[in-house]
Enzyme design. Structure first.
Site, PDB file in Angstrom:
ATOM      1  N   TRP A 190      66.730 -44.974  -9.296  1.00  0.00           N
ATOM      2  CA  TRP A 190      65.613 -44.427  -8.519  1.00  0.00           C
ATOM      3  C   TRP A 190      64.854 -43.442  -9.412  1.00  0.00           C
ATOM      4  O   TRP A 190      65.425 -42.898 -10.377  1.00  0.00           O
ATOM      5  CB  TRP A 190      66.118 -43.733  -7.249  1.00  0.00           C
ATOM      6  CG  TRP A 190      67.019 -42.542  -7.460  1.00  0.00           C
ATOM      7  CD1 TRP A 190      68.385 -42.546  -7.499  1.00  0.00           C
ATOM      8  CD2 TRP A 190      66.607 -41.170  -7.675  1.00  0.00           C
ATOM      9  NE1 TRP A 190      68.854 -41.263  -7.726  1.00  0.00           N
ATOM     10  CE2 TRP A 190      67.783 -40.403  -7.829  1.00  0.00           C
ATOM     11  CE3 TRP A 190      65.381 -40.507  -7.745  1.00  0.00           C
ATOM     12  CZ2 TRP A 190      67.763 -39.019  -8.062  1.00  0.00           C
ATOM     13  CZ3 TRP A 190      65.354 -39.134  -7.973  1.00  0.00           C
ATOM     14  CH2 TRP A 190      66.531 -38.404  -8.120  1.00  0.00           C
ATOM     15  N   GLU A 202      69.072 -27.014 -10.679  1.00  0.00           N
ATOM     16  CA  GLU A 202      68.847 -28.302 -11.353  1.00  0.00           C
ATOM     17  C   GLU A 202      67.869 -28.143 -12.517  1.00  0.00           C
ATOM     18  O   GLU A 202      68.026 -28.774 -13.556  1.00  0.00           O
ATOM     19  CB  GLU A 202      68.287 -29.337 -10.372  1.00  0.00           C
ATOM     20  CG  GLU A 202      69.240 -29.735  -9.245  1.00  0.00           C
ATOM     21  CD  GLU A 202      70.360 -30.652  -9.708  1.00  0.00           C
ATOM     22  OE1 GLU A 202      70.315 -31.134 -10.847  1.00  0.00           O
ATOM     23  OE2 GLU A 202      71.296 -30.877  -8.921  1.00  0.00           O
ATOM     24  N   GLU A 221      70.189 -36.441 -14.484  1.00  0.00           N
ATOM     25  CA  GLU A 221      70.050 -35.121 -13.857  1.00  0.00           C
ATOM     26  C   GLU A 221      68.594 -34.650 -13.844  1.00  0.00           C
ATOM     27  O   GLU A 221      68.170 -33.956 -12.920  1.00  0.00           O
ATOM     28  CB  GLU A 221      70.901 -34.088 -14.615  1.00  0.00           C
ATOM     29  CG  GLU A 221      72.399 -34.217 -14.393  1.00  0.00           C
ATOM     30  CD  GLU A 221      72.825 -33.727 -13.015  1.00  0.00           C
ATOM     31  OE1 GLU A 221      72.054 -33.019 -12.352  1.00  0.00           O
ATOM     32  OE2 GLU A 221      73.949 -34.073 -12.600  1.00  0.00           O
ATOM     33  N   HIS A 273      66.614 -34.895 -10.746  1.00  0.00           N
ATOM     34  CA  HIS A 273      66.926 -34.058  -9.576  1.00  0.00           C
ATOM     35  C   HIS A 273      65.956 -32.884  -9.441  1.00  0.00           C
ATOM     36  O   HIS A 273      65.385 -32.648  -8.379  1.00  0.00           O
ATOM     37  CB  HIS A 273      68.369 -33.532  -9.653  1.00  0.00           C
ATOM     38  CG  HIS A 273      69.393 -34.620  -9.706  1.00  0.00           C
ATOM     39  ND1 HIS A 273      70.729 -34.400  -9.941  1.00  0.00           N
ATOM     40  CD2 HIS A 273      69.263 -35.971  -9.557  1.00  0.00           C
ATOM     41  CE1 HIS A 273      71.378 -35.546  -9.923  1.00  0.00           C
ATOM     42  NE2 HIS A 273      70.513 -36.518  -9.709  1.00  0.00           N
ATOM     43  N   GLU A 315      80.201 -30.643 -10.674  1.00  0.00           N
ATOM     44  CA  GLU A 315      79.582 -31.810 -10.045  1.00  0.00           C
ATOM     45  C   GLU A 315      79.996 -31.901  -8.581  1.00  0.00           C
ATOM     46  O   GLU A 315      79.189 -32.243  -7.723  1.00  0.00           O
ATOM     47  CB  GLU A 315      79.981 -33.100 -10.777  1.00  0.00           C
ATOM     48  CG  GLU A 315      79.443 -33.219 -12.189  1.00  0.00           C
ATOM     49  CD  GLU A 315      77.939 -33.529 -12.254  1.00  0.00           C
ATOM     50  OE1 GLU A 315      77.286 -33.690 -11.216  1.00  0.00           O
ATOM     51  OE2 GLU A 315      77.425 -33.599 -13.392  1.00  0.00           O
ATOM     52  N   THR A 348      78.017 -29.341  -6.588  1.00  0.00           N
ATOM     53  CA  THR A 348      76.625 -29.726  -6.333  1.00  0.00           C
ATOM     54  C   THR A 348      76.565 -30.899  -5.344  1.00  0.00           C
ATOM     55  O   THR A 348      75.650 -30.979  -4.529  1.00  0.00           O
ATOM     56  CB  THR A 348      75.880 -30.113  -7.637  1.00  0.00           C
ATOM     57  OG1 THR A 348      76.661 -31.043  -8.365  1.00  0.00           O
ATOM     58  CG2 THR A 348      75.604 -28.910  -8.499  1.00  0.00           C
ATOM     59  N   ASP A 356      74.272 -39.103  -6.663  1.00  0.00           N
ATOM     60  CA  ASP A 356      74.344 -39.021  -8.135  1.00  0.00           C
ATOM     61  C   ASP A 356      75.443 -38.046  -8.571  1.00  0.00           C
ATOM     62  O   ASP A 356      76.219 -38.321  -9.488  1.00  0.00           O
ATOM     63  CB  ASP A 356      73.020 -38.486  -8.706  1.00  0.00           C
ATOM     64  CG  ASP A 356      71.977 -39.583  -8.896  1.00  0.00           C
ATOM     65  OD1 ASP A 356      72.235 -40.731  -8.497  1.00  0.00           O
ATOM     66  OD2 ASP A 356      70.907 -39.267  -9.457  1.00  0.00           O
ATOM     67  N   GLU A 357      75.482 -36.900  -7.885  1.00  0.00           N
ATOM     68  CA  GLU A 357      76.476 -35.879  -8.260  1.00  0.00           C
ATOM     69  C   GLU A 357      77.888 -36.430  -8.059  1.00  0.00           C
ATOM     70  O   GLU A 357      78.792 -36.143  -8.842  1.00  0.00           O
ATOM     71  CB  GLU A 357      76.300 -34.597  -7.439  1.00  0.00           C
ATOM     72  CG  GLU A 357      74.892 -34.024  -7.372  1.00  0.00           C
ATOM     73  CD  GLU A 357      74.305 -33.577  -8.704  1.00  0.00           C
ATOM     74  OE1 GLU A 357      74.837 -33.946  -9.765  1.00  0.00           O
ATOM     75  OE2 GLU A 357      73.288 -32.856  -8.683  1.00  0.00           O
ATOM     76  N   HIS A 371      78.766 -38.615 -10.955  1.00  0.00           N
ATOM     77  CA  HIS A 371      79.067 -37.773 -12.125  1.00  0.00           C
ATOM     78  C   HIS A 371      80.450 -37.133 -11.976  1.00  0.00           C
ATOM     79  O   HIS A 371      81.221 -37.057 -12.923  1.00  0.00           O
ATOM     80  CB  HIS A 371      78.007 -36.681 -12.297  1.00  0.00           C
ATOM     81  CG  HIS A 371      76.630 -37.219 -12.535  1.00  0.00           C
ATOM     82  ND1 HIS A 371      75.486 -36.485 -12.333  1.00  0.00           N
ATOM     83  CD2 HIS A 371      76.217 -38.435 -12.975  1.00  0.00           C
ATOM     84  CE1 HIS A 371      74.429 -37.222 -12.637  1.00  0.00           C
ATOM     85  NE2 HIS A 371      74.853 -38.408 -13.029  1.00  0.00           N
TER      86      HIS A 371
HETATM   87 FE   LIG Z   1      75.357 -34.244 -11.606  1.00  0.00          FE
HETATM   88 FE   LIG Z   2      72.032 -32.554 -10.395  1.00  0.00          FE
END
Ligand SMILES: [Fe+2]
Ligand SMILES: [Fe+2]
Length: 397
Positions: A91, A134, A172, A175, A225, A228, A257-258, A261
């Site tokens: 995305w 971020e 990242e 974000h 991670e 977040t 996403d976090e 990660h």
């Molecule tokens: Fe992350």
């Molecule tokens: Fe992030």
């Protein structure tokens, strides 16, 4: 397996154990503050150490330790890089934003602003805090590139570790971009103050106290991670409650996403427990003694000297990141990495293991006490603080 001897690359596959599939549970603020109040008893760690230029003791990555990370490159290719998404499958911020080249741009912005009106200021304080965190991405990439043995030596190194760091940074980077653009369009925020805060935060940098060790570094990134993930997940939930489905989708997408990660870093630490349990255990205990420092701890907008404290208090009060989260994260990783079940440790490793296993309970007790204290303080006097990010409107802290 003890690591007194150099590990040959060819030995690594036979050392790998099956990875247990994790059942993930989420978790941020007063926790860190709470953790900051933990009594710290520095213990001498028998290991090669040297003094850094800033006169602090730093871990020295011996040849054997460096060899471990070199040997794990193939493993990282197959087990870490696979958590990244291809650019073409990823995305991008524009997927969630009004298209400035479209004729309907003005209407789309008007819709966005209408939805934004229903979201209370306290949520914006947390959203802005998350966004600023971020936006300090250059600091985090610099941190990763100081972990000895996994750094990007040329800036375009093709090692698995360096490729991870660059691609992780690229993921990242979206974000902060997305949150910044979306929040700007709401018209609710003092963008100049927010931009100044980002400027200050990147300029101040941060020391995560991982001593350039990839062992400690990957433990830190696992915790961060997950923190977040929890924080963005909770702002998604709040945005939904207040009727901004697009904002909720944005925060939820970032949270996902976090989570990816977190899974990647967690897997690296699990592997390190597998191939070098002693060093990994001691590193975990050391990071816990030092406490996981929040990336936004040095927040400053040029006005409020206690901005991080105030932002954290709002996050705690509305449940974006609460005092229980640090304990939850710790407990989660203790189980995920099966810390209590690891065998074959040296006396020092066993001591570290005992410390970490007992820490969960200590943190819980401290959380409870901190929670009771905050309830007493709140009942005696509710406090509201102005936040420059929202034109100095006041929010209860
Ligand atoms: Fe992350
Ligand atoms: Fe992030």
């Amino acid at each position: 397996m003890a690591f007194g001897l150099p590990l040959l690359c060819s030995q690594v596959p036979s050392l790998s154990s099956t990875f247990s599939s994790a059942s993930f549970k989420p978790n941020k603020l007063s926790k860190f503050q709470m953790a900051l109040s933990l009594p710290s008893k520095p213990k001498k760690i028998e290991r090669k150490l040297h003094k850094g230029g800033d006169n602090r003791t730093k871990y020295y990555m011996t040849k054997e330790k460096l060899e471990i990370f070199k040997c794990l490159e193939g493993w990282a290719e197959e087990n870490m890089l696979t958590f990244l998404k291809r650019v073409e499958d990823s995305w991008q911020p524009q997927d969630f934003l009004p298209d400035a080249s479209s004729e309907s741009f003005k209407d789309e912005v008007q819709d966005l602003k209408s939805r934004a009106e229903a979201v209370p200021d306290e949520c914006y304080v947390c959203l802005v805090g998350n966004m600023i965190t971020e936006e300090a991405l250059p600091t985090y990439q610099s941190i990763l590139n100081r972990f000895t043995g996994v750094e990007d030596e040329t800036g375009a190194s093709m090692t698995s570790w360096a490729r991870w760091t660059r691609s992780w940074t690229a993921e990242e980077n979206r974000h902060g971009d997305l949150l910044n653009k979306y929040l700007y369009l709401t018209g609710r925020l003092n963008m100049k103050q927010i931009e100044k805060t980002i400027h200050y935060l990147i300029s101040s940098g941060m020391d995560i106290q991982a001593e350039n060790s990839p062992y400690m570094g990957f433990i830190y990134t696992s915790f961060q991670e997950r923190a977040t993930f929890i924080s963005h997940g909770n702002t998604a939930r709040l945005a939904n409650v207040h009727g901004d489905a697009t904002l909720a989708k944005i925060c939820g997408t970032i949270a996902a996403d976090e989570k990816r990660h977190e899974m990647a870093y967690t897997k690296v630490v699990e592997k390190l427990f597998d191939v070098d349990p002693d060093m990994t255990m001691v590193s975990l205990a050391e990071m816990m003694r030092k406490r996981i420092v929040m990336p936004a701890v040095l927040l400053f907008d040029g006005q409020d000297e206690k901005l991080f404290e105030h932002y954290s208090a709002v996050a705690e009060r509305i449940g974006v990141y609460t005092s229980k989260d640090y304990g939850n994260i710790l407990e989660f990783f203790v189980k995920r990495w099966k810390v209590g079940e690891i065998t074959g440790l040296s006396p020092e490793g066993r001591k570290a293991q005992e410390y970490v296993c007992r820490l969960v309970e200590r943190v819980r007790k401290l959380e409870e006490r901190a929670h009771k204290r905050s309830l007493m303080t709140k009942s005696s006097h509710a406090n509201a603080m102005p936040f420059s990010w929202i034109f100095n409107r006041e929010v209860e802290v």
